[in-house]
Design a protein around this motif. Structure first.
Motif, PDB file in Angstrom:
ATOM      1  N   ALA A 194       0.827  -1.207   0.000  1.00  0.00           N
ATOM      2  CA  ALA A 194       0.000   0.000   0.000  1.00  0.00           C
ATOM      3  C   ALA A 194       0.862   1.259   0.000  1.00  0.00           C
ATOM      4  N   ALA A 195       1.942   1.261   0.772  1.00  0.00           N
ATOM      5  CA  ALA A 195       2.777   2.456   0.881  1.00  0.00           C
ATOM      6  C   ALA A 195       3.441   2.793  -0.449  1.00  0.00           C
ATOM      7  N   VAL A 201       1.988   6.771  -6.870  1.00  0.00           N
ATOM      8  CA  VAL A 201       0.908   7.607  -7.394  1.00  0.00           C
ATOM      9  C   VAL A 201       1.163   9.079  -7.082  1.00  0.00           C
ATOM     10  N   THR A 202       1.614   9.371  -5.869  1.00  0.00           N
ATOM     11  CA  THR A 202       1.906  10.764  -5.510  1.00  0.00           C
ATOM     12  C   THR A 202       3.071  11.314  -6.335  1.00  0.00           C
ATOM     13  N   ALA A 203       4.084  10.478  -6.577  1.00  0.00           N
ATOM     14  CA  ALA A 203       5.200  10.915  -7.421  1.00  0.00           C
ATOM     15  C   ALA A 203       4.725  11.223  -8.835  1.00  0.00           C
ATOM     16  N   LEU A 204       3.789  10.427  -9.344  1.00  0.00           N
ATOM     17  CA  LEU A 204       3.240  10.684 -10.673  1.00  0.00           C
ATOM     18  C   LEU A 204       2.474  12.005 -10.697  1.00  0.00           C
ATOM     19  N   HIS A 205       1.715  12.283  -9.631  1.00  0.00           N
ATOM     20  CA  HIS A 205       1.066  13.586  -9.504  1.00  0.00           C
ATOM     21  C   HIS A 205       2.098  14.712  -9.534  1.00  0.00           C
ATOM     22  N   ALA A 206       3.192  14.528  -8.777  1.00  0.00           N
ATOM     23  CA  ALA A 206       4.199  15.583  -8.665  1.00  0.00           C
ATOM     24  C   ALA A 206       4.901  15.849  -9.989  1.00  0.00           C
ATOM     25  N   LEU A 207       4.996  14.844 -10.841  1.00  0.00           N
ATOM     26  CA  LEU A 207       5.604  15.031 -12.152  1.00  0.00           C
ATOM     27  C   LEU A 207       4.715  15.849 -13.083  1.00  0.00           C
ATOM     28  N   THR A 221       2.469  10.079   5.019  1.00  0.00           N
ATOM     29  CA  THR A 221       2.027   8.858   5.699  1.00  0.00           C
ATOM     30  C   THR A 221       2.662   7.629   5.070  1.00  0.00           C
ATOM     31  N   ALA A 222       2.611   7.545   3.740  1.00  0.00           N
ATOM     32  CA  ALA A 222       3.143   6.379   3.050  1.00  0.00           C
ATOM     33  C   ALA A 222       4.646   6.248   3.260  1.00  0.00           C
ATOM     34  N   LEU A 223       5.349   7.372   3.267  1.00  0.00           N
ATOM     35  CA  LEU A 223       6.801   7.308   3.452  1.00  0.00           C
ATOM     36  C   LEU A 223       7.162   6.803   4.838  1.00  0.00           C
ATOM     37  N   VAL A 224       6.485   7.295   5.860  1.00  0.00           N
ATOM     38  CA  VAL A 224       6.756   6.830   7.220  1.00  0.00           C
ATOM     39  C   VAL A 224       6.453   5.328   7.343  1.00  0.00           C
ATOM     40  N   ARG A 346      12.740  19.176   4.296  1.00  0.00           N
ATOM     41  CA  ARG A 346      11.687  19.864   3.539  1.00  0.00           C
ATOM     42  C   ARG A 346      10.294  19.453   4.007  1.00  0.00           C
ATOM     43  N   GLY A 347      10.209  18.933   5.213  1.00  0.00           N
ATOM     44  CA  GLY A 347       8.909  18.532   5.737  1.00  0.00           C
ATOM     45  C   GLY A 347       8.309  17.341   5.015  1.00  0.00           C
ATOM     46  N   LEU A 348       9.163  16.461   4.480  1.00  0.00           N
ATOM     47  CA  LEU A 348       8.725  15.277   3.730  1.00  0.00           C
ATOM     48  C   LEU A 348       7.860  15.657   2.527  1.00  0.00           C
ATOM     49  N   ASP A 349       8.217  16.754   1.904  1.00  0.00           N
ATOM     50  CA  ASP A 349       7.471  17.239   0.736  1.00  0.00           C
ATOM     51  C   ASP A 349       8.135  16.704  -0.531  1.00  0.00           C
TER      52      ASP A 349
END
Length: 447
Positions: A194-195, A201-207, A221-224, A346-349
């Motif tokens: 799940a993580a 998916v979030t990385a794809l959004h960021a691209l 959350t997923a990174l932690v 960077r605050g896990l951004d």
């Protein structure tokens, strides 16, 4: 006997059970992550956590439906491929499967509907409680399934009488020697599946565009979760390996590529197990590093594959499946910890990550799911030729279905599973591209 029907039955059952394991793992991990998102909506940054919950709840629902649907072929195949098995272990399998089905029924009938469709009709507290109960239900279902799967690997609390297992200690049956470690591994691999899905998916959004608050909450959350779960793999895998060495020494020897009893127990990192020559070709080894993961006889001598002539699991496949698990686990450990280091200030951004790193994360979106599959197949393949470790062989309980019917069934199930996975993938990337439609309460604002 003709080996082809046995081989086809093994492949068909392993395929179905692997598909079930994959979506059970996703549904289990997503249920608890959604509960976390839901609880966070009661604090600051409510809008971000609500957006994260609303995006990922649909994938939990799809995973739950696919897990439920894939359970039916497994139950059917238990009766059609291995009809003699339930006759021998029905006193154990019946109650455990029944408890699992009951957990699903209670989950579906009482709380799942409120979680998925009742948010606009009940209070926020009631909805949060429904999400909690769904997560508990997922954990209960997984527990009963793993209890049975662990018992066939390390049978305890029952004995064979007139070719049937009779229970004398239900606590020993349920909490058999491998259950705790199998639960630990499944929980960790589920969390990683799940993580890394969320991270990719979030990385794809960021691209594609700047991230919103919900996507940043998801990433953190997923990174932690990935950092913690990937680190915990190490002690849990070590513990599971020790139990395997004690209770399944043939699997342990195959996984290590250890051929000759009593020889120096080197750990083979890579190589090609040659069952004809009974040695590992092109082997890279660590000297005196493999003894802890091997079984021993009453005299303390290490047990090699020569002890199990004619009753060995498929050595090369078992050997490489374990290394696939270790490789995937190592990749997830490196990726998660490196990402933590890169984003810690960077605050896990993830917006501050290089684009090539984001692409790498997108490429690893299914790494956790592959670890679930590799671990599940390793567990099944390494137990061959037994259906119940050390007592009942698969040949004893194999049905009389013909080769043509088995081949046709294998093709049919494989096509079905490919279509369903493709549909899941299509829905995932459709949501990535178009997002979700806001949900409004009657007379209220968007939720």
């Amino acid at each position: 006997m003709d080996i082809v029907p046995l081989l086809l039955a093994r492949i068909q059952f392993t395929t179905s059970l692997s598909f079930l394991a994959l979506f059970m793992a996703l549904a289990f991990a997503l249920a608890w992550l959604l509960l976390f998102f839901k609880l966070c909506t009661h604090g600051p940054r409510r809008a971000g956590w609500t957006a994260a919950y609303r995006f990922w709840v649909r994938f939990f629902a799809l995973s739950f439906v696919l897990a439920l649907a894939s359970g039916l072929p497994v139950l059917i195949q238990l009766g059609s491929l291995w009809p003699g098995l339930m006759d021998k272990i029905g006193n154990i399998a019946g109650p455990l499967v029944g408890f699992g089905v009951l957990s699903v029924f209670i989950l579906k009938s009482c709380f799942l509907g409120v979680m998925l469709f009742g948010q606009r009709r009940v209070s926020d507290g009631v909805h949060t409680f429904a999400v909690f109960m769904v997560a508990v239900g997922q954990a209960a279902t997984l527990f009963w399934v793993l209890s049975l799967q662990s018992w066939v690997q390390t049978p305890a609390g029952a004995t064979l009488i007139d070719a049937r297992y009779r229970v004398y200690d239900w606590n020993a049956v349920i909490f058999n020697p491998s259950l705790g470690w199998n639960l630990g591994l499944m929980a960790l691999w589920s969390a990683l599946a799940a993580a890394f899905l969320m991270l990719g998916v979030t990385a794809l959004h960021a691209l594609r565009r700047p991230l919103d608050d919900g996507e940043r909450c998801t990433f953190k959350t997923a990174l932690v979760v990935a950092v913690v779960a990937s680190a915990l793999q190490i002690p849990v895998l070590a513990g599971a390996s020790r139990v395997m060495a004690e209770h399944q020494p043939a699997k342990a020897a195959a996984a290590a590529g250890y051929w000759h009893s009593g020889a120096e127990p080197s750990w083979t990192l890579f190589g090609w197990p040659d069952h004809r020559a009974e040695k590992n070709r092109f082997a890279w080894t660590l000297d005196q590093a493999g003894g802890e993961w091997l079984g021993r006889d009453t005299h303390g001598q290490y047990l090699g594959l020569d002890t199990y002539s004619g009753m060995r699991p498929p050595v090369a496949l078992t050997f490489w499946l374990l290394r696939a698990v270790l490789l995937l686990g190592g990749l997830m450990l490196l990726m998660s910890w490196a990402t933590l280091i890169l984003t810690a200030r960077r605050g896990l951004d993830p917006s501050h990550l290089p684009r090539w790193w984001l692409r790498l994360m997108v490429g690893m979106v299914y790494t956790g799911g592959l670890a679930v599959l590799a671990g599940g197949v390793f567990s099944l393949v390494g137990m061959q030729p037994y259906a119940v470790n050390g007592t009942i062989t698969q040949t004893e309980v194999l049905g009389t279905t013909g080769t043509a019917a088995l081949a046709l069934g294998l093709v049919g199930y494989s096509v079905l599973y490919i279509v369903l996975i493709a549909a899941f993938n299509s829905m995932l990337f459709h949501a990535v591209r178009y997002g979700v439609v806001p949900v409004r309460k009657p007379g209220g604002g968007a939720q």
